[in-house]
Design an enzyme around this catalytic site. Sequence first.
Site, PDB file in Angstrom:
ATOM      1  N   CYS A  13      51.409  26.129 -15.550  1.00 28.90           N
ATOM      2  CA  CYS A  13      50.981  25.039 -16.127  1.00 28.90           C
ATOM      3  C   CYS A  13      51.928  25.020 -17.527  1.00 28.90           C
ATOM      4  CB  CYS A  13      49.466  25.461 -16.655  1.00 28.90           C
ATOM      5  SG  CYS A  13      48.660  23.869 -17.387  1.00 28.90           S
ATOM      6  N   CYS A  48      44.672  30.418 -22.882  1.00 32.91           N
ATOM      7  CA  CYS A  48      44.707  30.344 -21.067  1.00 32.91           C
ATOM      8  C   CYS A  48      45.820  30.889 -20.951  1.00 32.91           C
ATOM      9  CB  CYS A  48      44.715  28.942 -20.972  1.00 32.91           C
ATOM     10  SG  CYS A  48      45.092  28.546 -18.957  1.00 32.91           S
ATOM     11  N   CYS A  72      41.527  31.871 -15.475  1.00 34.73           N
ATOM     12  CA  CYS A  72      42.768  31.297 -14.866  1.00 34.73           C
ATOM     13  C   CYS A  72      44.072  31.755 -15.266  1.00 34.73           C
ATOM     14  CB  CYS A  72      42.978  29.839 -15.725  1.00 34.73           C
ATOM     15  SG  CYS A  72      41.430  28.896 -15.711  1.00 34.73           S
ATOM     16  N   SER A 118      38.935  19.081 -12.995  1.00 33.17           N
ATOM     17  CA  SER A 118      38.790  19.313 -14.440  1.00 33.17           C
ATOM     18  C   SER A 118      40.137  19.229 -15.234  1.00 33.17           C
ATOM     19  CB  SER A 118      38.545  20.750 -14.712  1.00 33.17           C
ATOM     20  OG  SER A 118      38.735  21.298 -15.928  1.00 33.17           O
ATOM     21  N   CYS A 172      37.564  27.781  -6.283  1.00 34.28           N
ATOM     22  CA  CYS A 172      38.275  27.275  -7.436  1.00 34.28           C
ATOM     23  C   CYS A 172      39.692  27.217  -6.910  1.00 34.28           C
ATOM     24  CB  CYS A 172      38.076  28.275  -8.653  1.00 34.28           C
ATOM     25  SG  CYS A 172      39.099  27.884 -10.164  1.00 34.28           S
ATOM     26  N   GLY A 177      47.051  25.306 -13.456  1.00 33.06           N
ATOM     27  CA  GLY A 177      47.587  24.055 -13.431  1.00 33.06           C
ATOM     28  C   GLY A 177      46.754  22.956 -14.011  1.00 33.06           C
ATOM     29  N   GLU A 178      47.302  21.826 -14.453  1.00 37.07           N
ATOM     30  CA  GLU A 178      46.666  20.751 -14.810  1.00 37.07           C
ATOM     31  C   GLU A 178      46.636  19.373 -13.522  1.00 37.07           C
ATOM     32  OE1 GLU A 178      44.638  19.352 -16.997  1.00 37.07           O
ATOM     33  OE2 GLU A 178      44.909  17.492 -16.203  1.00 37.07           O
ATOM     34  N   CYS A 218      47.817  25.428 -23.409  1.00 35.67           N
ATOM     35  CA  CYS A 218      46.458  25.773 -24.159  1.00 35.67           C
ATOM     36  C   CYS A 218      46.564  27.403 -24.773  1.00 35.67           C
ATOM     37  CB  CYS A 218      45.110  25.444 -23.197  1.00 35.67           C
ATOM     38  SG  CYS A 218      45.046  23.885 -22.683  1.00 35.67           S
ATOM     39  N   GLU A 273      46.898  31.579  -7.365  1.00 32.45           N
ATOM     40  CA  GLU A 273      45.508  32.541  -7.185  1.00 32.45           C
ATOM     41  C   GLU A 273      44.295  31.427  -6.898  1.00 32.45           C
ATOM     42  OE1 GLU A 273      44.375  33.860 -11.304  1.00 32.45           O
ATOM     43  OE2 GLU A 273      46.582  34.095 -11.212  1.00 32.45           O
ATOM     44  N   LEU A 305      37.164  20.298 -23.445  1.00 34.47           N
ATOM     45  CA  LEU A 305      37.047  19.704 -24.824  1.00 34.47           C
ATOM     46  C   LEU A 305      37.297  20.753 -25.788  1.00 34.47           C
ATOM     47  CD1 LEU A 305      36.606  16.742 -26.040  1.00 34.47           C
ATOM     48  CD2 LEU A 305      34.226  17.321 -26.086  1.00 34.47           C
ATOM     49  N   HIS A 306      36.553  21.841 -25.681  1.00 31.65           N
ATOM     50  CA  HIS A 306      36.813  22.850 -26.631  1.00 31.65           C
ATOM     51  C   HIS A 306      36.717  23.056 -27.979  1.00 31.65           C
ATOM     52  CE1 HIS A 306      37.375  24.691 -22.823  1.00 31.65           C
ATOM     53  NE2 HIS A 306      38.730  24.487 -22.557  1.00 31.65           N
ATOM     54  N   ASN A 362      37.413  33.931 -21.786  1.00 31.53           N
ATOM     55  CA  ASN A 362      37.794  35.200 -21.145  1.00 31.53           C
ATOM     56  C   ASN A 362      39.077  35.839 -22.101  1.00 31.53           C
ATOM     57  OD1 ASN A 362      36.554  35.998 -18.573  1.00 31.53           O
ATOM     58  ND2 ASN A 362      36.893  33.851 -18.185  1.00 31.53           N
TER      59      ASN A 362
HETATM   60  N1  SAH Z   1      44.016  22.250 -16.690  1.00 30.82           N
HETATM   61  C1  SAH Z   1      42.387  21.994 -16.361  1.00 30.82           C
HETATM   62  C2  SAH Z   1      41.977  23.013 -15.444  1.00 30.82           C
HETATM   63  C3  SAH Z   1      42.035  24.452 -15.452  1.00 30.82           C
HETATM   64  S1  SAH Z   1      41.244  25.512 -16.349  1.00 30.82           S
HETATM   65  C4  SAH Z   1      41.703  21.816 -17.398  1.00 30.82           C
HETATM   66  O1  SAH Z   1      42.446  22.208 -18.620  1.00 30.82           O
HETATM   67  O2  SAH Z   1      40.711  21.413 -17.493  1.00 30.82           O
HETATM   68  C5  SAH Z   1      39.610  25.382 -16.265  1.00 30.82           C
HETATM   69  C6  SAH Z   1      38.828  25.663 -17.622  1.00 30.82           C
HETATM   70  O3  SAH Z   1      38.858  26.881 -18.028  1.00 30.82           O
HETATM   71  C7  SAH Z   1      39.430  24.814 -18.584  1.00 30.82           C
HETATM   72  O4  SAH Z   1      38.236  24.116 -19.254  1.00 30.82           O
HETATM   73  C8  SAH Z   1      40.237  25.714 -19.583  1.00 30.82           C
HETATM   74  O5  SAH Z   1      40.387  25.282 -20.837  1.00 30.82           O
HETATM   75  C9  SAH Z   1      39.233  26.898 -19.225  1.00 30.82           C
HETATM   76  N2  SAH Z   1      39.936  28.259 -19.546  1.00 30.82           N
HETATM   77  C10 SAH Z   1      41.407  28.530 -19.715  1.00 30.82           C
HETATM   78  N3  SAH Z   1      41.336  29.859 -19.922  1.00 30.82           N
HETATM   79  C11 SAH Z   1      40.275  30.542 -20.355  1.00 30.82           C
HETATM   80  C12 SAH Z   1      39.792  31.442 -20.922  1.00 30.82           C
HETATM   81  N4  SAH Z   1      40.697  32.637 -20.807  1.00 30.82           N
HETATM   82  N5  SAH Z   1      38.722  31.657 -21.288  1.00 30.82           N
HETATM   83  C13 SAH Z   1      37.934  30.718 -20.854  1.00 30.82           C
HETATM   84  N6  SAH Z   1      38.043  29.310 -20.663  1.00 30.82           N
HETATM   85  C14 SAH Z   1      39.342  29.325 -20.268  1.00 30.82           C
END
Ligand code: SAH
Length: 345
Positions: A111, A118, A332, A190, A104, A158-159, A115, A91, A214-215, A289
């Site tokens: 992936c 995600c 994502c 990212s 995007c 994906g990463e 996380c 997507e 970072l989160h 999300n």
């Molecule tokens: N794998 C890469 C890029 C993909 S995601 C990474 O981890 O950076 C892009 C961003 O969206 C990342 O910061 C990811 O942690 C965040 N993300 C993924 N799922 C999400 C969700 N359900 N709500 C908010 N952010 C989310």
Amino acid sequence: MDNILNLTLDELKLWMKDNNEGQFRAKQIMEWIYKKHTFEFEAMTNVSKSLIFKLKDNFYIGLPQVKEIYVSKNDDTKKILLELNDGNLIEAVLMKYKHGNSICVSTQVGCRMGCKFCASTLNGMVRNLSSGEIISEILIGEKILGERISNVVLMGSGEPFDNFDNVMKFIEVVNAEYSLNIGQRHITVSTCGLVPKIKEFADKNTQITLAISLHAFSDEKRKQIMPIANKYSIKEILDSCDYYINKTKRRVTFEYSLVKDVNDSKEDAKSLAGLLKNMLCHVNLIPVNEVVENSFKRSSKKTIDEFESILKSYGIEVTVRREMGTDINAACGQLRRSYIESQDK
Ligand code: SAH
């Protein structure tokens, strides 16, 4: 048969040479594809019949099929579901801004980073995308919009740094003058924080924006939501970001998805500010999300506002991500997943 979109200009020149064709032909072909959006060799009118024949014998122009286009009611966001040559689904999200169109893109099918919040990672990773498959997301996006795309963020499924070589090749090609000519400052990559790759990326000394997911402000908290935190500590990540900043003189973006009662307290905000206070950086707060498969909830508007003002009070540059396309599963991996599930029923 190779996907011609996987080749750089130099590689195509070499192929021309090996096939007794003028090397200038390589640029012509590239321009047909990337500048004139011609996706059939036969339609390339300044190319000889015999070369067209050879090209067709050796290459295909690997555009994915558009399975679905979801248009958001709230804004100018479109989410597209694409089917690759081997049937895998990916997507991408198209966003219209005043300053131009942005896309995007996904870099892998699924992936493997795991996380917790995600949707992309729920069924693990199927495979890497080739550089040409990533580029084809933009070509299809431009076709759908009927307009040029001027900004690219590698924030889909994906990463990117887990598919490092293909992603670097993708960046080389989209940035090139003979191709889409998208400036490095208009590209953001990212990563969840693969430290050795951040350093390798820094050594390439580009002007591309580096964003780090970072989160959380502490390793302990981060481990609860991001398995990669068991491998690399926040200190190692920040050291690699310093290395990037020193090399490129570019600001790093930290993404911080706010999850109710997990990482959104005032203490979290203060500790995050403490962690980042001397860094050339920008914090992007993303209200999480919600994904049906987990129980993470979005922080309230009040909590988000408070979090933002605390960071600001410490002099940290911060923005809250404008929410686009939440009604069309734009987070994502949500779209691919819901589509696959609906087919299974
Ligand atoms: N794998 C890469 C890029 C993909 S995601 C990474 O981890 O950076 C892009 C961003 O969206 C990342 O910061 C990811 O942690 C965040 N993300 C993924 N799922 C999400 C969700 N359900 N709500 C908010 N952010 C989310």
